[in-house]
Write an enzyme that holds these catalytic residues in place. Structure first.
Site, short mmCIF file in Angstrom:
data_model
loop_
_atom_site.label_atom_id
_atom_site.label_comp_id
_atom_site.label_asym_id
_atom_site.label_seq_id
_atom_site.Cartn_x
_atom_site.Cartn_y
_atom_site.Cartn_z
N ASP A 128 8.47 6.60 6.29
CA ASP A 128 7.20 6.19 6.87
C ASP A 128 7.39 4.92 7.71
O ASP A 128 7.83 3.89 7.20
CB ASP A 128 6.22 5.94 5.71
CG ASP A 128 4.84 5.61 6.22
OD1 ASP A 128 4.37 6.34 7.11
OD2 ASP A 128 4.25 4.63 5.76
N THR A 130 2.62 6.56 12.43
CA THR A 130 2.99 5.15 12.44
C THR A 130 4.36 4.93 13.09
O THR A 130 4.63 3.84 13.60
CB THR A 130 3.02 4.60 11.01
OG1 THR A 130 3.75 5.51 10.20
CG2 THR A 130 1.64 4.44 10.47
N THR A 131 5.21 5.95 13.07
CA THR A 131 6.50 5.83 13.77
C THR A 131 6.26 6.10 15.24
O THR A 131 6.76 5.37 16.10
CB THR A 131 7.52 6.85 13.22
OG1 THR A 131 7.41 6.89 11.81
CG2 THR A 131 8.92 6.50 13.61
N ASP A 169 -0.41 9.69 3.60
CA ASP A 169 -0.42 10.12 5.01
C ASP A 169 -1.16 11.45 5.14
O ASP A 169 -1.97 11.64 6.04
CB ASP A 169 1.01 10.28 5.55
CG ASP A 169 1.58 8.95 6.01
OD1 ASP A 169 1.00 7.92 5.62
OD2 ASP A 169 2.58 8.94 6.75
P1 ADP Z 1 4.97 9.48 12.17
O1 ADP Z 1 5.26 8.39 11.18
O2 ADP Z 1 4.72 8.95 13.53
O3 ADP Z 1 3.94 10.45 11.71
P2 ADP Z 1 6.83 11.58 11.70
O4 ADP Z 1 8.20 11.34 11.21
O5 ADP Z 1 5.81 12.13 10.77
O6 ADP Z 1 6.33 10.25 12.33
O7 ADP Z 1 6.95 12.55 12.96
C1 ADP Z 1 5.84 12.96 13.67
C2 ADP Z 1 6.27 13.75 14.87
O8 ADP Z 1 7.02 14.90 14.48
C3 ADP Z 1 5.06 14.25 15.62
O9 ADP Z 1 5.26 14.06 16.98
C4 ADP Z 1 5.02 15.73 15.27
O10 ADP Z 1 4.48 16.47 16.34
C5 ADP Z 1 6.47 16.06 15.06
N1 ADP Z 1 6.66 17.17 14.15
C6 ADP Z 1 6.28 17.25 12.86
N2 ADP Z 1 6.62 18.43 12.32
C7 ADP Z 1 7.25 19.13 13.29
C8 ADP Z 1 7.87 20.43 13.37
N3 ADP Z 1 7.90 21.24 12.33
N4 ADP Z 1 8.41 20.78 14.53
C9 ADP Z 1 8.39 19.96 15.57
N5 ADP Z 1 7.85 18.75 15.57
C10 ADP Z 1 7.29 18.32 14.46
MG MG Z 2 3.86 11.78 10.18
#
Ligand code: ADP
Ligand code: MG
Length: 591
Positions: free
Chosen positions: A66, A99-100, A401
């Site tokens: 996170d 948040t990332t 989240d």
């Molecule tokens: P954050 O902390 O910003 O939520 P994450 O590590 O959860 O970061 O990543 C979020 C990103 O990953 C988003 O841009 C989302 O669209 C993408 N994402 C999540 N699951 C998938 C998936 N199965 N395939 C492609 N992209 C994904």
């Molecule tokens: Mg996320």
């Protein structure tokens, strides 16, 4: 720095910009520091992103994916870098997820800003253009979004799963996503259908089992055992529950006093009085039909004594003591009862009713569960289990989240595709828009559009794909009108990401873009760092001056001169703090 002459002579006067070296250095230093922070979390983005192991100064170890948690634990000192940490926190409170993403976008925007600055564009022009671009971006995203009905449980589960899929506990998303959806839907108040207060969902963590054993409890869970003193009951059917905030123990004097007891009859009398006092209380409690007592933790005196526990056990009243003060509101809301602050106010109508209160053995400890509550308030409890504390903590953060994602969808009922689809579509449409804008503005908007490509690039990179090939194909597919084409990180190709069920709330994407832009604009507008003078310097000066006047003497005079010399020196050399501290240290050493 050389000023660039703008293409249109009409606007060159206001928009070209020559900075002086110092301001340029400060701006660059700020941007570099902030970008370093963004780079640190970049590898964690997406479902194939890496996790971070954080070891804190007090020996605590955290494993997380996170962004907000990683940044929160990083001890960032540089003020501009701190702004990125705060940015992640704001996204956490605004949307809970993304948040990332927000930090990665801010990092990419800063990179583009640096290029624009070196080309001589005025920071104010860049800042205004960024604002314009972000407003337009929100419009584009809103147009792309798919409306959602709150009754559509399947779609809600899909978006909660997307959020969970990029976490350490992703293999449990099939369990945690429906759990998050059900808990949020349960706490939504029909009178205010857009509002969700996550404080109504209590998370209780208990070591033991695996995350698979995590359950949703429609009722209350206490991470403590019932009082076993004198064989009191540990299971109660048809419970009548009282939440009390007073103590069932002998009263204390208001001021510190000692009572000297000189003979046995006096001692007997005191004990008898104590007994009568406690018995009187318990009789009053029993008379209302109460059979379960939840006693708030007390710091003034013992909430219960051995004697009171003994009588409570005899009266067949189950006791759960040391209930935290901050939990009282949640408990009373759940039980639909009133907290009782004084024995005089103990009445049957203030009690809560439940079918069953029982102590259950779980893992290496015991918990107390209250189920079948009558007229239960709109609250719920999630009992998280896990084989070690690291997993439990990360499961809690991930669940938070997911809960936030569902909350976002309840308050703003639009979904948007994930997998880099919105960002590349934005980049394409803003790129086209920049061509119709005039002067430097168009140039800045184009840079903004390019910066957004960082998300698909990073998703591909973190998944071990060829990022250039993937993003080029993605751009191509969007140019052909497939607005929902995104990176399918599992198959390693571009597919319609909506069909893959990778969806996220619109609010997460829009707030990521607006917050990142706000933060970058703020960093851009800083052209100086002003340090407030160290007050120890002033106190040292005062001390030296007063001793010099009092005692005179060659040595003190010498010291005073030395002090004046150093302070002058540090004002001359640089008006930043480091030199002040050196001077101060030098004086300390001499003294
Ligand atoms: P954050 O902390 O910003 O939520 P994450 O590590 O959860 O970061 O990543 C979020 C990103 O990953 C988003 O841009 C989302 O669209 C993408 N994402 C999540 N699951 C998938 C998936 N199965 N395939 C492609 N992209 C994904
Ligand atoms: Mg996320």
């Amino acid at each position: 720095m050389a000023a660039v002459t703008a293409a249109q002579p009409r606007s060159s006067k206001t928009e070209s910009y020559v900075d002086n070296k110092r301001k340029e250095d400060i701006r660059q230093a700020n941007i570099k520091a902030a970008r370093a922070v963004a780079d640190a979390v970049r590898t964690s983005l997406g479902p194939k992103g890496m996790d971070k192991m954080i070891s804190t100064a007090n020996g605590e170890v955290i494993i997380t994916n996170d962004g907000a948690t990683i940044l929160n634990k990083m001890e960032v000192l540089q003020p501009a870098a701190k702004m990125l940490v705060d940015l992640s926190k704001s996204q956490d409170s605004a949307a809970g997820d993304g948040t990332t993403t927000v930090v990665v976008i801010a990092g990419a925007l800063l990179k583009q800003c640096l290029l624009l600055l070196t080309n001589g564009i005025h920071p104010t022009v860049i800042s205004d253009s960024l604002h314009k671009a972000s407003t337009k971006a929100v419009d584009v995203l809103t147009a792309m979004a798919v409306p959602l009905e709150i009754s559509d449980r399947e779609s809600l589960i899909k978006s909660a799963s997307t959020s969970l899929n990029s976490k350490v506990v992703s293999q449990y998303s099939t369990l945690l996503a429906p759990l998050a959806v059900d808990s949020v839907l349960w706490v939504v108040d029909p009178a205010k259908p857009d509002m969700v207060d996550l404080r109504d969902i209590k998370i209780v963590k208990k070591l033991g089992g695996t995350v698979d054993d995590t359950e949703l409890v429609k009722g209350l869970v206490f991470d403590k055992k019932a009082s076993h003193a004198a064989g009191g009951p540990t299971r109660m059917e048809n419970a009548k529950i009282a939440v009390i905030q007073f103590q069932i123990s002998p009263p204390k004097t208001d001021i510190e006093q000692s009572i000297v007891v000189s003979d046995y009859t006096q001692m007997d009398r005191i004990l008898k009085e104590e007994r009568n006092y406690i018995l009187g209380m318990i009789k009053k409690i029993k008379a209302t039909g109460c059979n379960v007592l939840l006693i708030q933790k007390s710091i003034l005196r013992d909430a219960v004594t051995d004697l009171s526990l003994h009588y409570l056990a005899k009266a067949k009243i189950m006791v759960i003591k040391d209930v935290e003060r901050e939990d009282i509101e949640f408990i009373t809301k759940t039980l639909n009862c009133l907290p009782i602050a004084n024995i005089e106010h103990f009445r049957a109508e203030k009690l809560g009713h439940a079918d069953l209160v029982e102590e259950v053995s779980l893992g290496d400890g015991k918990i107390v569960k209250v189920t079948g509550i009558k007229d239960m308030g709109r609250t719920t409890t999630v009992l998280i289990r896990g084989s070690n504390q690291l997993v439990i903590d990360e499961a809690e953060r991930s669940l938070h989240d997911a809960l936030c994602v569902v909350r976002c969808l309840v308050s703003k009922r639009f979904l948007i595709a994930g997998g880099g689809a919105p960002e590349i579509e934005l980049s394409r449409q803003l790129g086209a828009w920049s061509k119709v804008l005039h002067g430097m503005e168009g140039y800045c908007v184009r840079s903004f559009a390019e910066a957004l490509e960082v998300i698909p690039y990073t998703l591909a990179e973190n998944a071990g794909l060829n990022r250039i090939a993937i993003v080029t194909e993605l751009r191509n597919r969007h140019a052909q009108g497939e607005i929902n084409a995104g990176i399918n990180v599992r198959k390693g190709q571009i597919t319609n990401i909506l069909e893959e069920n990778v969806v996220q709330p619109l609010l997460v994407s829009t707030s990521a873009i607006t917050l990142a832009t706000e933060c970058v604009r703020m960093i851009l507008k800083i052209d100086d760092i002003v340090n407030v003078r160290d007050s120890t310097m002033v106190s040292a000066a005062k001390y030296l001056l007063s001793s010099r006047i009092l005692y005179g003497g060659f040595f003190l005079n010498f010291l005073f001169c030395l002090f004046v010399f150093f302070s002058k020196l540090c004002f001359l050399v640089n008006n930043e703090t480091i030199h002040m501290q050196h001077a101060h240290l030098a004086i300390q050493a001499l003294l």
